[in-house]
Motif scaffolding. Structure first.
Motif: not given
Lengths: 422, 110
Positions: A1, A4, A8-12, A51-53, A55-58
Protein backbone atom coordinates in the motif's frame (compact mmCIF):
# COMPACT_ATOMS: atom_id res chain seq x y z
CA UNK A 1 0.00 0.00 0.00
CA UNK A 2 2.36 2.75 -1.14
CA UNK A 3 -0.29 5.47 -0.94
CA UNK A 4 -0.86 4.70 2.69
CA UNK A 5 2.80 4.71 3.61
CA UNK A 6 3.26 8.19 2.22
CA UNK A 7 0.45 9.35 4.49
CA UNK A 8 1.90 7.80 7.56
CA UNK A 9 2.50 10.69 9.88
CA UNK A 10 3.71 11.09 13.42
CA UNK A 11 0.13 11.56 14.47
CA UNK A 12 -1.75 14.47 15.86
CA UNK A 13 -0.01 16.64 18.37
CA UNK A 14 -1.62 18.11 21.44
CA UNK A 15 -4.76 20.04 20.66
CA UNK A 16 -4.06 20.47 16.97
CA UNK A 17 -7.72 20.50 15.95
CA UNK A 18 -8.71 22.92 18.65
CA UNK A 19 -5.91 25.36 17.97
CA UNK A 20 -6.14 25.10 14.22
CA UNK A 21 -9.90 25.63 14.38
CA UNK A 22 -9.29 28.89 16.26
CA UNK A 23 -6.78 30.07 13.67
CA UNK A 24 -8.96 29.21 10.69
CA UNK A 25 -12.11 30.75 12.14
CA UNK A 26 -10.13 33.95 12.77
CA UNK A 27 -8.82 34.16 9.23
CA UNK A 28 -12.20 33.38 7.68
CA UNK A 29 -13.90 35.97 9.89
CA UNK A 30 -11.41 38.53 8.66
CA UNK A 31 -12.42 37.65 5.10
CA UNK A 32 -16.17 37.19 5.49
CA UNK A 33 -16.64 39.97 8.05
CA UNK A 34 -17.43 39.99 11.76
CA UNK A 35 -21.15 39.76 11.03
CA UNK A 36 -20.59 36.40 9.33
CA UNK A 37 -18.83 34.65 12.19
CA UNK A 38 -21.34 31.80 11.96
CA UNK A 39 -20.37 31.20 8.36
CA UNK A 40 -16.68 31.04 9.25
CA UNK A 41 -17.44 28.57 12.00
CA UNK A 42 -19.48 26.39 9.66
CA UNK A 43 -16.69 26.26 7.10
CA UNK A 44 -14.18 25.21 9.72
CA UNK A 45 -16.53 22.66 11.24
CA UNK A 46 -17.04 21.16 7.76
CA UNK A 47 -13.29 20.86 7.27
CA UNK A 48 -12.87 19.12 10.60
CA UNK A 49 -15.76 16.76 9.85
CA UNK A 50 -14.18 15.84 6.55
CA UNK A 51 -11.01 14.93 8.40
CA UNK A 52 -13.06 12.90 10.84
CA UNK A 53 -14.65 11.12 7.89
CA UNK A 54 -11.49 10.34 5.98
CA UNK A 55 -8.55 10.07 8.33
CA UNK A 56 -9.79 6.96 10.12
CA UNK A 57 -9.57 5.13 6.77
CA UNK A 58 -6.67 6.85 5.03
CA UNK A 59 -4.56 7.75 8.02
CA UNK A 60 -3.42 11.15 9.24
CA UNK A 61 -1.89 13.19 6.40
CA UNK A 62 1.76 14.18 6.57
CA UNK A 63 0.87 17.79 7.17
CA UNK A 64 -2.50 17.81 8.93
CA UNK A 65 -2.59 21.61 9.25
CA UNK A 66 -2.06 22.18 5.52
CA UNK A 67 -4.69 19.54 4.77
CA UNK A 68 -7.26 21.27 6.98
CA UNK A 69 -6.50 24.67 5.52
CA UNK A 70 -6.80 23.33 1.99
CA UNK A 71 -10.19 21.80 2.68
CA UNK A 72 -11.46 24.89 4.48
CA UNK A 73 -10.26 27.02 1.60
CA UNK A 74 -12.19 24.94 -0.93
CA UNK A 75 -15.31 25.12 1.20
CA UNK A 76 -14.91 28.87 1.52
CA UNK A 77 -14.46 29.26 -2.24
CA UNK A 78 -17.66 27.31 -2.82
CA UNK A 79 -19.50 29.73 -0.58
CA UNK A 80 -17.92 32.75 -2.20
CA UNK A 81 -19.05 31.56 -5.63
CA UNK A 82 -22.59 31.24 -4.36
CA UNK A 83 -22.85 34.64 -2.70
CA UNK A 84 -22.87 37.65 -4.98
CA UNK A 85 -21.68 40.00 -2.21
CA UNK A 86 -18.59 37.85 -1.75
CA UNK A 87 -17.32 38.32 -5.28
CA UNK A 88 -14.00 39.88 -4.47
CA UNK A 89 -13.24 37.80 -1.46
CA UNK A 90 -11.56 34.95 -3.30
CA UNK A 91 -8.55 37.18 -3.91
CA UNK A 92 -8.33 37.90 -0.21
CA UNK A 93 -8.65 34.22 0.58
CA UNK A 94 -5.82 33.31 -1.77
CA UNK A 95 -3.62 35.99 -0.25
CA UNK A 96 -4.37 34.93 3.30
CA UNK A 97 -3.90 31.25 2.62
CA UNK A 98 -1.37 30.80 -0.14
CA UNK A 99 -0.85 27.28 -1.46
CA UNK A 100 0.61 24.85 1.06
CA UNK A 101 0.19 27.42 3.82
CA UNK A 102 1.23 26.20 7.22
CA UNK A 103 -1.25 28.48 8.88
CA UNK A 104 1.35 30.43 10.80
CA UNK A 105 3.08 33.76 10.44
CA UNK A 106 2.21 37.33 11.14
CA UNK A 107 -1.03 37.42 9.12
CA UNK A 108 -2.58 34.58 11.09
CA UNK A 109 -1.35 36.11 14.34
CA UNK A 110 -3.06 39.37 13.34
CA UNK A 111 -6.27 37.49 12.65
CA UNK A 112 -6.21 35.68 15.96
CA UNK A 113 -5.51 38.81 17.92
CA UNK A 114 -8.26 40.69 16.08
CA UNK A 115 -10.57 37.80 16.99
CA UNK A 116 -9.67 38.16 20.66
CA UNK A 117 -10.40 41.87 20.57
CA UNK A 118 -13.72 41.19 18.90
CA UNK A 119 -14.70 38.52 21.44
CA UNK A 120 -13.65 40.79 24.30
CA UNK A 121 -15.34 43.90 22.94
CA UNK A 122 -16.39 46.15 25.85
CA UNK A 123 -19.95 46.36 24.50
CA UNK A 124 -20.48 42.64 25.08
CA UNK A 125 -21.50 41.37 28.52
CA UNK A 126 -18.66 39.76 30.47
CA UNK A 127 -20.10 36.26 30.38
CA UNK A 128 -20.48 36.47 26.61
CA UNK A 129 -16.90 37.68 26.24
CA UNK A 130 -15.68 34.65 28.16
CA UNK A 131 -17.86 32.12 26.34
CA UNK A 132 -17.07 33.58 22.93
CA UNK A 133 -13.34 33.62 23.60
CA UNK A 134 -13.40 29.98 24.67
CA UNK A 135 -15.48 28.95 21.70
CA UNK A 136 -13.98 30.88 18.82
CA UNK A 137 -10.42 31.64 19.89
CA UNK A 138 -9.63 28.62 22.03
CA UNK A 139 -11.70 26.17 19.96
CA UNK A 140 -13.60 24.59 22.85
CA UNK A 141 -16.97 23.00 22.25
CA UNK A 142 -20.17 24.24 23.86
CA UNK A 143 -20.31 21.11 25.99
CA UNK A 144 -16.74 21.58 27.18
CA UNK A 145 -17.37 25.21 28.12
CA UNK A 146 -20.52 24.19 29.97
CA UNK A 147 -18.58 21.54 31.88
CA UNK A 148 -15.84 23.98 32.82
CA UNK A 149 -18.34 26.52 34.09
CA UNK A 150 -20.75 24.00 35.61
CA UNK A 151 -23.44 25.56 33.46
CA UNK A 152 -26.05 24.05 31.21
CA UNK A 153 -25.16 23.58 27.56
CA UNK A 154 -28.24 25.55 26.54
CA UNK A 155 -27.14 28.45 28.75
CA UNK A 156 -23.73 28.61 27.06
CA UNK A 157 -25.30 28.23 23.62
CA UNK A 158 -27.65 31.13 24.37
CA UNK A 159 -24.78 33.31 25.51
CA UNK A 160 -22.97 32.62 22.25
CA UNK A 161 -26.02 33.35 20.13
CA UNK A 162 -26.62 36.59 22.01
CA UNK A 163 -23.00 37.65 21.63
CA UNK A 164 -23.02 37.02 17.89
CA UNK A 165 -26.24 38.96 17.50
CA UNK A 166 -24.73 41.89 19.38
CA UNK A 167 -21.66 41.80 17.17
CA UNK A 168 -23.93 42.08 14.13
CA UNK A 169 -26.27 44.70 15.55
CA UNK A 170 -23.58 46.92 16.99
CA UNK A 171 -21.39 46.50 13.93
CA UNK A 172 -18.40 45.52 16.00
CA UNK A 173 -15.39 45.46 13.72
CA UNK A 174 -12.81 42.77 13.34
CA UNK A 175 -9.49 44.45 13.92
CA UNK A 176 -6.66 45.01 16.35
CA UNK A 177 -7.34 48.45 17.84
CA UNK A 178 -4.61 51.05 17.76
CA UNK A 179 -3.77 54.45 19.15
CA UNK A 180 -5.64 55.80 22.12
CA UNK A 181 -8.17 52.98 21.98
CA UNK A 182 -5.65 50.19 22.35
CA UNK A 183 -4.80 50.36 26.07
CA UNK A 184 -8.41 50.25 27.26
CA UNK A 185 -9.35 47.48 24.87
CA UNK A 186 -6.30 45.44 25.83
CA UNK A 187 -7.32 45.76 29.49
CA UNK A 188 -10.56 43.94 28.71
CA UNK A 189 -8.73 41.15 26.85
CA UNK A 190 -6.36 40.68 29.78
CA UNK A 191 -9.25 40.72 32.25
CA UNK A 192 -10.99 37.94 30.34
CA UNK A 193 -7.81 35.86 30.31
CA UNK A 194 -7.35 36.49 34.03
CA UNK A 195 -10.92 35.29 34.61
CA UNK A 196 -10.36 32.18 32.52
CA UNK A 197 -7.24 31.39 34.45
CA UNK A 198 -8.86 31.91 37.84
CA UNK A 199 -11.84 29.84 36.85
CA UNK A 200 -9.46 27.00 36.09
CA UNK A 201 -7.32 27.57 39.16
CA UNK A 202 -10.08 27.86 41.72
CA UNK A 203 -13.00 25.75 40.68
CA UNK A 204 -16.25 26.89 42.24
CA UNK A 205 -17.66 23.50 42.98
CA UNK A 206 -17.83 19.89 41.98
CA UNK A 207 -15.29 17.12 42.10
CA UNK A 208 -12.40 18.64 40.20
CA UNK A 209 -10.33 21.07 42.19
CA UNK A 210 -8.27 22.23 39.27
CA UNK A 211 -9.34 22.35 35.70
CA UNK A 212 -5.83 22.69 34.38
CA UNK A 213 -7.10 22.91 30.83
CA UNK A 214 -8.55 26.38 31.37
CA UNK A 215 -5.28 27.53 32.94
CA UNK A 216 -3.33 26.09 30.07
CA UNK A 217 -5.56 27.79 27.53
CA UNK A 218 -5.39 31.14 29.33
CA UNK A 219 -1.60 30.95 29.28
CA UNK A 220 -1.55 29.97 25.61
CA UNK A 221 -3.76 32.91 24.68
CA UNK A 222 -1.72 35.22 26.90
CA UNK A 223 1.42 34.21 25.03
CA UNK A 224 -0.40 34.88 21.80
CA UNK A 225 -1.20 38.41 22.96
CA UNK A 226 2.40 38.93 24.07
CA UNK A 227 3.78 37.75 20.74
CA UNK A 228 2.12 40.55 18.79
CA UNK A 229 4.09 43.78 18.61
CA UNK A 230 1.05 45.89 19.44
CA UNK A 231 0.14 44.06 22.61
CA UNK A 232 3.59 43.02 23.74
CA UNK A 233 3.60 45.35 26.73
CA UNK A 234 4.57 45.21 30.43
CA UNK A 235 1.02 44.57 31.61
CA UNK A 236 0.62 41.58 29.31
CA UNK A 237 3.85 40.14 30.65
CA UNK A 238 2.75 40.80 34.22
CA UNK A 239 -0.40 38.76 33.65
CA UNK A 240 1.61 36.00 31.98
CA UNK A 241 4.08 35.99 34.87
CA UNK A 242 1.24 35.68 37.35
CA UNK A 243 -0.39 32.83 35.42
CA UNK A 244 2.84 30.89 34.87
CA UNK A 245 3.92 31.23 38.50
CA UNK A 246 0.54 30.18 39.82
CA UNK A 247 0.24 27.33 37.36
CA UNK A 248 3.68 26.04 38.38
CA UNK A 249 2.12 24.92 41.65
CA UNK A 250 -0.77 23.03 40.06
CA UNK A 251 0.98 19.62 40.11
CA UNK A 252 1.58 19.95 43.86
CA UNK A 253 -1.79 21.31 44.92
CA UNK A 254 -3.37 17.92 45.44
CA UNK A 255 -1.86 14.75 46.83
CA UNK A 256 -2.01 11.36 45.14
CA UNK A 257 -5.47 10.78 46.58
CA UNK A 258 -6.75 14.00 45.05
CA UNK A 259 -6.82 15.78 48.39
CA UNK A 260 -6.02 19.44 48.76
CA UNK A 261 -2.61 20.48 50.03
CA UNK A 262 -1.94 23.93 51.44
CA UNK A 263 1.02 25.99 50.33
CA UNK A 264 2.93 25.00 53.46
CA UNK A 265 2.28 21.30 52.94
CA UNK A 266 3.15 21.12 49.27
CA UNK A 267 6.15 19.19 48.03
CA UNK A 268 8.04 22.01 46.37
CA UNK A 269 10.04 19.62 44.24
CA UNK A 270 6.79 18.95 42.39
CA UNK A 271 6.45 22.56 41.34
CA UNK A 272 6.99 23.00 37.63
CA UNK A 273 10.47 24.56 37.34
CA UNK A 274 10.01 25.36 33.68
CA UNK A 275 6.86 27.37 34.37
CA UNK A 276 8.57 29.15 37.28
CA UNK A 277 11.47 30.13 35.04
CA UNK A 278 9.12 31.29 32.34
CA UNK A 279 7.09 33.22 34.90
CA UNK A 280 10.16 34.95 36.29
CA UNK A 281 11.21 35.86 32.77
CA UNK A 282 7.84 37.45 32.11
CA UNK A 283 8.05 39.22 35.45
CA UNK A 284 11.34 40.70 34.40
CA UNK A 285 9.87 41.89 31.13
CA UNK A 286 6.86 43.32 32.96
CA UNK A 287 9.14 45.63 34.90
CA UNK A 288 9.90 47.76 31.84
CA UNK A 289 7.72 50.82 32.01
CA UNK A 290 6.12 52.91 34.68
CA UNK A 291 2.88 51.08 35.32
CA UNK A 292 2.46 48.90 38.38
CA UNK A 293 -0.76 46.97 37.79
CA UNK A 294 -2.51 44.51 40.07
CA UNK A 295 -1.10 41.77 37.83
CA UNK A 296 2.42 42.99 38.63
CA UNK A 297 1.77 42.79 42.36
CA UNK A 298 0.05 39.42 42.25
CA UNK A 299 2.87 38.07 40.11
CA UNK A 300 5.35 39.50 42.60
CA UNK A 301 3.64 37.70 45.48
CA UNK A 302 3.54 34.47 43.52
CA UNK A 303 7.24 34.87 42.73
CA UNK A 304 8.03 35.19 46.45
CA UNK A 305 6.54 31.76 46.97
CA UNK A 306 8.02 30.25 43.82
CA UNK A 307 11.54 31.27 44.77
CA UNK A 308 11.41 30.41 48.48
CA UNK A 309 13.04 27.08 49.24
CA UNK A 310 10.53 26.36 51.99
CA UNK A 311 7.34 27.73 53.44
CA UNK A 312 9.16 28.88 56.56
CA UNK A 313 11.89 30.71 54.68
CA UNK A 314 9.39 32.72 52.61
CA UNK A 315 10.01 36.45 52.82
CA UNK A 316 6.68 37.15 54.55
CA UNK A 317 7.62 40.76 55.21
CA UNK A 318 7.88 41.41 51.50
CA UNK A 319 4.72 39.40 50.79
CA UNK A 320 2.75 41.56 53.24
CA UNK A 321 4.23 44.68 51.69
CA UNK A 322 3.11 43.56 48.24
CA UNK A 323 -0.35 42.78 49.59
CA UNK A 324 -0.51 46.29 51.05
CA UNK A 325 0.25 47.73 47.63
CA UNK A 326 -2.19 45.35 45.99
CA UNK A 327 -4.91 46.42 48.39
CA UNK A 328 -4.21 50.02 47.52
CA UNK A 329 -4.72 49.23 43.80
CA UNK A 330 -7.50 46.70 44.22
CA UNK A 331 -9.26 47.16 47.57
CA UNK A 332 -11.34 43.98 47.55
CA UNK A 333 -12.19 41.91 50.63
CA UNK A 334 -10.50 38.85 49.06
CA UNK A 335 -7.22 40.75 48.82
CA UNK A 336 -7.67 41.90 52.43
CA UNK A 337 -8.22 38.31 53.52
CA UNK A 338 -5.11 37.10 51.73
CA UNK A 339 -3.17 39.95 53.25
CA UNK A 340 -4.38 38.92 56.69
CA UNK A 341 -3.23 35.35 56.07
CA UNK A 342 0.23 36.59 55.07
CA UNK A 343 0.31 38.89 58.10
CA UNK A 344 -0.38 35.92 60.37
CA UNK A 345 2.79 34.27 59.03
CA UNK A 346 4.81 37.41 59.70
CA UNK A 347 3.44 38.46 63.09
CA UNK A 348 1.54 35.47 64.40
CA UNK A 349 -2.01 34.07 64.30
CA UNK A 350 -3.59 36.70 66.58
CA UNK A 351 -2.56 39.50 64.22
CA UNK A 352 -4.07 37.56 61.37
CA UNK A 353 -7.35 37.03 63.19
CA UNK A 354 -7.58 40.68 64.06
CA UNK A 355 -7.00 41.69 60.44
CA UNK A 356 -9.70 39.27 59.30
CA UNK A 357 -12.23 40.84 61.67
CA UNK A 358 -12.21 43.94 59.50
CA UNK A 359 -13.63 42.09 56.52
CA UNK A 360 -15.44 39.15 58.02
CA UNK A 361 -18.90 40.63 57.61
CA UNK A 362 -18.36 41.78 54.06
CA UNK A 363 -21.28 40.45 51.99
CA UNK A 364 -18.91 39.43 49.17
CA UNK A 365 -17.27 36.91 51.50
CA UNK A 366 -20.51 35.53 52.91
CA UNK A 367 -20.20 32.22 51.07
CA UNK A 368 -16.41 32.25 50.77
CA UNK A 369 -15.21 29.12 52.58
CA UNK A 370 -11.64 30.34 52.88
CA UNK A 371 -12.52 33.03 55.40
CA UNK A 372 -13.84 30.74 58.15
CA UNK A 373 -11.30 28.08 57.12
CA UNK A 374 -8.41 30.47 57.74
CA UNK A 375 -9.97 31.57 61.03
CA UNK A 376 -10.24 27.93 62.04
CA UNK A 377 -6.63 27.32 61.08
CA UNK A 378 -5.39 30.32 63.06
CA UNK A 379 -7.39 29.36 66.16
CA UNK A 380 -5.98 25.86 65.87
CA UNK A 381 -2.46 27.32 65.88
CA UNK A 382 -3.28 29.31 68.99
CA UNK A 383 -4.56 26.12 70.57
CA UNK A 384 -8.24 27.01 70.90
CA UNK A 385 -9.82 23.83 69.55
CA UNK A 386 -13.37 24.99 70.12
CA UNK A 387 -12.99 28.18 68.11
CA UNK A 388 -11.05 26.23 65.48
CA UNK A 389 -13.82 23.66 65.09
CA UNK A 390 -16.33 26.51 64.79
CA UNK A 391 -14.34 27.98 61.92
CA UNK A 392 -14.14 24.68 60.05
CA UNK A 393 -17.86 24.06 60.55
CA UNK A 394 -18.72 27.47 59.14
CA UNK A 395 -16.41 26.77 56.20
CA UNK A 396 -18.17 23.47 55.53
CA UNK A 397 -21.45 25.33 55.30
CA UNK A 398 -20.10 27.32 52.34
CA UNK A 399 -19.92 26.21 48.74
CA UNK A 400 -16.69 24.36 48.01
CA UNK A 401 -15.24 21.65 45.82
CA UNK A 402 -15.22 18.00 46.84
CA UNK A 403 -11.49 17.95 47.70
CA UNK A 404 -11.89 21.14 49.71
CA UNK A 405 -14.76 19.59 51.61
CA UNK A 406 -12.70 16.51 52.43
CA UNK A 407 -9.87 18.77 53.54
CA UNK A 408 -12.13 20.71 55.90
CA UNK A 409 -13.68 17.54 57.33
CA UNK A 410 -10.23 16.20 58.06
CA UNK A 411 -9.28 19.44 59.79
CA UNK A 412 -12.49 19.41 61.80
CA UNK A 413 -11.81 15.85 62.88
CA UNK A 414 -8.31 16.79 64.01
CA UNK A 415 -9.57 19.44 66.42
CA UNK A 416 -12.84 17.96 67.62
CA UNK A 417 -12.55 14.23 67.11
CA UNK A 418 -15.85 14.69 65.38
CA UNK A 419 -16.60 12.12 62.72
CA UNK A 420 -18.74 14.52 60.80
CA UNK A 421 -21.04 13.19 58.14
CA UNK A 422 -22.04 15.96 55.82
CA UNK B 1 -4.01 -16.12 4.40
CA UNK B 2 -7.78 -15.57 4.10
CA UNK B 3 -8.95 -12.02 3.70
CA UNK B 4 -11.84 -10.37 5.45
CA UNK B 5 -13.83 -7.25 4.83
CA UNK B 6 -14.77 -5.20 7.86
CA UNK B 7 -17.75 -3.17 6.76
CA UNK B 8 -18.23 -0.24 9.09
CA UNK B 9 -21.85 0.64 9.54
CA UNK B 10 -21.64 4.00 11.20
CA UNK B 11 -24.02 5.24 13.83
CA UNK B 12 -25.60 8.58 12.88
CA UNK B 13 -22.88 11.19 13.36
CA UNK B 14 -23.16 13.84 16.00
CA UNK B 15 -22.52 16.99 14.02
CA UNK B 16 -21.63 19.38 16.81
CA UNK B 17 -18.64 17.53 18.20
CA UNK B 18 -15.91 19.79 19.53
CA UNK B 19 -12.54 19.90 17.74
CA UNK B 20 -10.95 18.09 20.68
CA UNK B 21 -13.57 15.34 20.58
CA UNK B 22 -13.06 14.85 16.85
CA UNK B 23 -9.32 14.66 17.23
CA UNK B 24 -9.72 12.08 19.98
CA UNK B 25 -11.77 9.82 17.68
CA UNK B 26 -9.22 10.10 14.89
CA UNK B 27 -6.47 9.33 17.37
CA UNK B 28 -8.24 6.13 18.42
CA UNK B 29 -8.62 5.00 14.82
CA UNK B 30 -4.96 5.73 14.25
CA UNK B 31 -3.87 3.60 17.17
CA UNK B 32 -6.10 0.75 16.01
CA UNK B 33 -5.11 0.81 12.34
CA UNK B 34 -1.42 1.34 13.17
CA UNK B 35 -1.46 -1.94 15.05
CA UNK B 36 -3.04 -3.69 12.07
CA UNK B 37 -0.45 -2.14 9.80
CA UNK B 38 2.51 -3.02 11.97
CA UNK B 39 1.44 -6.64 12.25
CA UNK B 40 0.96 -6.83 8.51
CA UNK B 41 -2.76 -7.52 8.82
CA UNK B 42 -4.04 -4.49 6.94
CA UNK B 43 -4.60 -5.01 3.24
CA UNK B 44 -6.62 -1.98 2.30
CA UNK B 45 -9.04 0.60 3.63
CA UNK B 46 -11.35 3.04 1.95
CA UNK B 47 -13.92 5.58 2.89
CA UNK B 48 -17.13 5.40 0.88
CA UNK B 49 -18.83 8.52 -0.38
CA UNK B 50 -22.00 9.27 1.47
CA UNK B 51 -23.84 9.88 -1.77
CA UNK B 52 -24.80 6.78 -3.75
CA UNK B 53 -27.24 5.14 -6.15
CA UNK B 54 -29.45 2.17 -5.60
CA UNK B 55 -30.69 0.38 -8.69
CA UNK B 56 -33.60 -1.94 -8.64
CA UNK B 57 -34.92 -3.24 -11.94
CA UNK B 58 -35.10 -0.19 -14.11
CA UNK B 59 -35.33 2.34 -11.29
CA UNK B 60 -32.34 4.24 -10.02
CA UNK B 61 -32.54 6.00 -6.69
CA UNK B 62 -30.26 8.59 -5.23
CA UNK B 63 -28.59 8.06 -1.90
CA UNK B 64 -30.45 5.03 -0.65
CA UNK B 65 -29.28 5.67 2.79
CA UNK B 66 -31.59 8.41 3.93
CA UNK B 67 -33.95 5.92 5.51
CA UNK B 68 -31.27 3.50 6.68
CA UNK B 69 -30.04 4.17 10.18
CA UNK B 70 -26.55 2.82 9.73
CA UNK B 71 -24.81 3.69 6.51
CA UNK B 72 -21.67 1.84 5.46
CA UNK B 73 -19.10 4.56 6.04
CA UNK B 74 -16.17 2.61 4.67
CA UNK B 75 -14.31 -0.63 4.94
CA UNK B 76 -11.07 -2.18 6.08
CA UNK B 77 -9.73 -5.27 4.34
CA UNK B 78 -7.63 -7.38 6.64
CA UNK B 79 -5.89 -10.73 6.72
CA UNK B 80 -6.75 -13.22 9.41
CA UNK B 81 -6.43 -16.96 9.97
CA UNK B 82 -10.16 -17.43 10.56
CA UNK B 83 -13.33 -15.66 11.63
CA UNK B 84 -12.34 -15.79 15.27
CA UNK B 85 -9.14 -13.94 14.61
CA UNK B 86 -10.85 -11.46 12.28
CA UNK B 87 -13.38 -10.66 14.98
CA UNK B 88 -10.58 -10.33 17.49
CA UNK B 89 -8.82 -7.80 15.29
CA UNK B 90 -12.02 -5.84 14.75
CA UNK B 91 -12.88 -5.75 18.41
CA UNK B 92 -10.89 -2.60 19.18
CA UNK B 93 -12.17 -0.69 16.17
CA UNK B 94 -13.47 2.67 17.53
CA UNK B 95 -16.58 2.36 15.37
CA UNK B 96 -18.03 -0.02 17.95
CA UNK B 97 -17.40 2.37 20.80
CA UNK B 98 -19.11 5.11 18.79
CA UNK B 99 -22.28 3.07 18.56
CA UNK B 100 -21.80 1.67 15.07
CA UNK B 101 -21.74 -1.95 13.99
CA UNK B 102 -19.14 -3.91 12.06
CA UNK B 103 -20.03 -6.56 9.55
CA UNK B 104 -17.21 -9.07 9.15
CA UNK B 105 -17.24 -11.00 5.85
CA UNK B 106 -14.70 -13.42 4.55
CA UNK B 107 -13.70 -12.92 0.95
CA UNK B 108 -14.31 -16.19 -0.82
CA UNK B 109 -11.41 -17.14 -3.03
CA UNK B 110 -12.20 -18.47 -6.47
Amino acid sequence: MPARDSRDAEGLVGHLFRHQAGRMVATLTRIFGADRLDLAEDVVQDALIKALDQWPFYGVPKNPTAWLIQVAKHRALDLIRREASFEEKSVELAARWPAASEGAGQAVLDDQLAMMFMCCHPDLPRESQVALTLKTVAGLGVEEIARAYLAKETTIAQRLVRAKRMIREQRIVFDVPSGAELAGRLDVVLEVLYLLFNEGYTAHGGENLVRAELCEEAIRLGRLVASHFRTDCPKTHALLALMCLHASRLPARVDTGGDLLLLGEQDRSRWDRQLIDRGLLHLERSAQGGELSAYHLEAGISACHATASSYESTDWGYVVELYDQLYATKPTPVVALNRAAALSRLKGPLHGLRAIEAVQHDPILRDYYLLPAIQGELWREIGDKEQAAGGYRRALACTCTEPERRFLLEKLRSVSGEAAFT
Amino acid sequence: MPQYLLLLHEAPKVTNLSPDAMQAIIQKYKIWSDTLKQTGKLVDANKLHRDGRVMRGVTVMNGPYAEAKEVIGGYFMIEAANYDQAVQLARDCPNLELGGTIEVREIEPC
